[in-house]
Design a protein around this motif. Structure first.
Motif, PDB file in Angstrom:
ATOM      1  N   ASP A   1      60.803   8.227  32.788  1.00 57.33           N
ATOM      2  CA  ASP A   1      62.187   7.963  32.405  1.00 57.33           C
ATOM      3  C   ASP A   1      62.356   7.395  30.997  1.00 57.33           C
ATOM      4  O   ASP A   1      63.465   7.069  30.594  1.00 57.33           O
ATOM      5  CB  ASP A   1      62.895   7.088  33.443  1.00 57.33           C
ATOM      6  N   PHE A   2      61.246   7.296  30.274  1.00 55.65           N
ATOM      7  CA  PHE A   2      61.350   6.821  28.892  1.00 55.65           C
ATOM      8  C   PHE A   2      60.287   7.514  28.049  1.00 55.65           C
ATOM      9  O   PHE A   2      59.127   7.610  28.462  1.00 55.65           O
ATOM     10  CB  PHE A   2      61.147   5.303  28.834  1.00 55.65           C
ATOM     11  N   VAL A   3      60.704   7.962  26.878  1.00 57.28           N
ATOM     12  CA  VAL A   3      59.773   8.604  25.949  1.00 57.28           C
ATOM     13  C   VAL A   3      60.060   8.088  24.548  1.00 57.28           C
ATOM     14  O   VAL A   3      61.225   7.994  24.145  1.00 57.28           O
ATOM     15  CB  VAL A   3      59.949  10.147  25.976  1.00 57.28           C
ATOM     16  N   ALA A   4      59.017   7.733  23.810  1.00 56.74           N
ATOM     17  CA  ALA A   4      59.167   7.407  22.393  1.00 56.74           C
ATOM     18  C   ALA A   4      58.373   8.438  21.596  1.00 56.74           C
ATOM     19  O   ALA A   4      57.233   8.760  21.953  1.00 56.74           O
ATOM     20  CB  ALA A   4      58.646   5.988  22.108  1.00 56.74           C
ATOM     21  N   VAL A   5      58.999   8.978  20.562  1.00 55.66           N
ATOM     22  CA  VAL A   5      58.329   9.962  19.706  1.00 55.66           C
ATOM     23  C   VAL A   5      58.091   9.329  18.344  1.00 55.66           C
ATOM     24  O   VAL A   5      59.039   8.910  17.675  1.00 55.66           O
ATOM     25  CB  VAL A   5      59.194  11.233  19.537  1.00 55.66           C
ATOM     26  N   ILE A   6      56.836   9.240  17.964  1.00 52.09           N
ATOM     27  CA  ILE A   6      56.477   8.596  16.709  1.00 52.09           C
ATOM     28  C   ILE A   6      55.823   9.636  15.802  1.00 52.09           C
ATOM     29  O   ILE A   6      54.806  10.232  16.165  1.00 52.09           O
ATOM     30  CB  ILE A   6      55.496   7.421  16.969  1.00 52.09           C
ATOM     31  N   GLU A   7      56.430   9.871  14.655  1.00 47.79           N
ATOM     32  CA  GLU A   7      55.876  10.865  13.730  1.00 47.79           C
ATOM     33  C   GLU A   7      54.714  10.249  12.976  1.00 47.79           C
ATOM     34  O   GLU A   7      54.865   9.250  12.291  1.00 47.79           O
ATOM     35  CB  GLU A   7      56.975  11.312  12.753  1.00 47.79           C
ATOM     36  N   GLU A   8      53.542  10.819  13.133  1.00 45.01           N
ATOM     37  CA  GLU A   8      52.377  10.318  12.391  1.00 45.01           C
ATOM     38  C   GLU A   8      52.168  11.118  11.114  1.00 45.01           C
ATOM     39  O   GLU A   8      51.712  10.607  10.108  1.00 45.01           O
ATOM     40  CB  GLU A   8      51.136  10.352  13.283  1.00 45.01           C
ATOM     41  N   SER A   9      52.461  12.410  11.197  1.00 47.01           N
ATOM     42  CA  SER A   9      52.433  13.263  10.007  1.00 47.01           C
ATOM     43  C   SER A   9      53.291  14.467  10.338  1.00 47.01           C
ATOM     44  O   SER A   9      53.817  14.569  11.453  1.00 47.01           O
ATOM     45  CB  SER A   9      51.001  13.707   9.681  1.00 47.01           C
ATOM     46  N   GLU A  10      53.433  15.394   9.414  1.00 43.35           N
ATOM     47  CA  GLU A  10      54.260  16.562   9.695  1.00 43.35           C
ATOM     48  C   GLU A  10      53.708  17.371  10.865  1.00 43.35           C
ATOM     49  O   GLU A  10      54.447  18.069  11.543  1.00 43.35           O
ATOM     50  CB  GLU A  10      54.316  17.456   8.461  1.00 43.35           C
ATOM     51  N   GLU A  11      52.423  17.267  11.079  1.00 44.96           N
ATOM     52  CA  GLU A  11      51.768  18.093  12.093  1.00 44.96           C
ATOM     53  C   GLU A  11      51.408  17.334  13.367  1.00 44.96           C
ATOM     54  O   GLU A  11      51.059  17.951  14.365  1.00 44.96           O
ATOM     55  CB  GLU A  11      50.480  18.710  11.512  1.00 44.96           C
ATOM     56  N   VAL A  12      51.436  16.015  13.291  1.00 44.55           N
ATOM     57  CA  VAL A  12      50.963  15.224  14.433  1.00 44.55           C
ATOM     58  C   VAL A  12      52.013  14.201  14.861  1.00 44.55           C
ATOM     59  O   VAL A  12      52.526  13.432  14.044  1.00 44.55           O
ATOM     60  CB  VAL A  12      49.639  14.490  14.090  1.00 44.55           C
ATOM     61  N   TYR A  13      52.316  14.214  16.146  1.00 42.63           N
ATOM     62  CA  TYR A  13      53.302  13.300  16.705  1.00 42.63           C
ATOM     63  C   TYR A  13      52.680  12.574  17.879  1.00 42.63           C
ATOM     64  O   TYR A  13      51.947  13.162  18.665  1.00 42.63           O
ATOM     65  CB  TYR A  13      54.540  14.072  17.188  1.00 42.63           C
ATOM     66  N   ARG A  14      52.989  11.299  17.962  1.00 38.95           N
ATOM     67  CA  ARG A  14      52.517  10.547  19.112  1.00 38.95           C
ATOM     68  C   ARG A  14      53.668  10.388  20.099  1.00 38.95           C
ATOM     69  O   ARG A  14      54.792  10.068  19.713  1.00 38.95           O
ATOM     70  CB  ARG A  14      52.044   9.178  18.625  1.00 38.95           C
ATOM     71  N   ILE A  15      53.372  10.626  21.361  1.00 37.90           N
ATOM     72  CA  ILE A  15      54.378  10.519  22.415  1.00 37.90           C
ATOM     73  C   ILE A  15      53.941   9.413  23.365  1.00 37.90           C
ATOM     74  O   ILE A  15      52.882   9.518  23.986  1.00 37.90           O
ATOM     75  CB  ILE A  15      54.461  11.840  23.218  1.00 37.90           C
ATOM     76  N   ASP A  16      54.729   8.367  23.446  1.00 37.63           N
ATOM     77  CA  ASP A  16      54.487   7.301  24.427  1.00 37.63           C
ATOM     78  C   ASP A  16      55.481   7.502  25.565  1.00 37.63           C
ATOM     79  O   ASP A  16      56.654   7.760  25.302  1.00 37.63           O
ATOM     80  CB  ASP A  16      54.738   5.922  23.808  1.00 37.63           C
ATOM     81  N   TYR A  17      55.034   7.364  26.795  1.00 33.15           N
ATOM     82  CA  TYR A  17      55.973   7.584  27.897  1.00 33.15           C
ATOM     83  C   TYR A  17      55.676   6.641  29.044  1.00 33.15           C
ATOM     84  O   TYR A  17      54.559   6.146  29.201  1.00 33.15           O
ATOM     85  CB  TYR A  17      55.934   9.037  28.372  1.00 33.15           C
ATOM     86  N   ARG A  18      56.714   6.390  29.825  1.00 34.13           N
ATOM     87  CA  ARG A  18      56.523   5.544  31.003  1.00 34.13           C
ATOM     88  C   ARG A  18      57.547   5.905  32.064  1.00 34.13           C
ATOM     89  O   ARG A  18      58.559   6.547  31.801  1.00 34.13           O
ATOM     90  CB  ARG A  18      56.610   4.063  30.636  1.00 34.13           C
ATOM     91  N   GLY A  19      57.246   5.455  33.267  1.00 35.47           N
ATOM     92  CA  GLY A  19      58.082   5.752  34.428  1.00 35.47           C
ATOM     93  C   GLY A  19      57.152   5.638  35.611  1.00 35.47           C
ATOM     94  O   GLY A  19      56.401   4.680  35.710  1.00 35.47           O
ATOM     95  N   TYR A  20      57.123   6.627  36.495  1.00 37.98           N
ATOM     96  CA  TYR A  20      56.191   6.568  37.624  1.00 37.98           C
ATOM     97  C   TYR A  20      54.761   6.701  37.121  1.00 37.98           C
ATOM     98  O   TYR A  20      53.817   6.272  37.774  1.00 37.98           O
ATOM     99  CB  TYR A  20      56.503   7.633  38.664  1.00 37.98           C
ATOM    100  N   ALA A  21      54.628   7.301  35.940  1.00 42.81           N
ATOM    101  CA  ALA A  21      53.336   7.359  35.271  1.00 42.81           C
ATOM    102  C   ALA A  21      53.563   6.922  33.838  1.00 42.81           C
ATOM    103  O   ALA A  21      54.691   6.938  33.358  1.00 42.81           O
ATOM    104  CB  ALA A  21      52.780   8.775  35.308  1.00 42.81           C
TER     105      ALA A  21
END
Ligand SMILES: [Zn+2]
Length: 155
Positions: free
Chosen positions: A43-63
């Motif tokens: 139920d929650f996602v954060a998208v963090i741009e590390e570079s034009e080609e690489v993105y970090r996705i943090d997520y939480r909820g039941y997992a």
């Protein structure tokens, strides 16, 4: 899964507590509108741009977890979660985490930043992030979409 396997560069080891508090990036939240239903899912996602080609996705909820994905992966995530024309969308952007005049390229063009809807009981304009659409009939009033105050008064 949020992103197809082929777009995942790597999974990142993370503790659940690291996914709370002041997180960087663009935040997306599942819009949970029925107070009587317990939903299990992410139920929650954060998208963090590390570079034009690489993105970090943090997520939480039941997992919970974190991963690095490709630009194709973040594009897929944006389409899946935000490319939804409903007046009350399933996922919303946290307006404070984006620049409305300069949206991230992976956010679908027609995505509203801070959509509102009017409460069917008191007629106040409220954020779609705050609206409730209970399946259970209310006492005294008939309404499909209402603000939390009215719901508390009539449920
Ligand atoms: Zn109301």
């Amino acid at each position: 899964m949020l992103v197809d396997e082929e777009h995942i560069i790597e999974e990142i080891e993370i503790e659940e507590r690291e996914l709370y508090g002041d997180l960087p990036g663009v935040h997306l939240r599942y819009n949970h509108t029925d107070p009587d239903i317990i939903r299990d899912g992410i139920d929650f996602v954060a998208v963090i741009e590390e570079s034009e080609e690489v993105y970090r996705i943090d997520y939480r909820g039941y997992a919970f977890g974190s991963m690095r994905v490709t630009a194709d992966g973040v594009e897929q995530l944006g389409k899946d979660l935000l490319g939804n024309p409903d007046p009350i969308p399933n996922w919303t952007l946290k307006p404070e985490t984006v620049d409305a005049d300069n949206l991230p390229w992976w956010v679908p063009e027609e995505t509203p930043i801070a959509p509102t809807i009017s409460c069917e009981v008191c007629a106040d304009e409220i954020s779609v992030r705050d609206v409730l659409t209970p399946q259970r009939p209310l006492l005294e009033v008939e309404a499909d979409m209402l603000c939390r105050d009215c719901w508390e008064r009539h449920s």
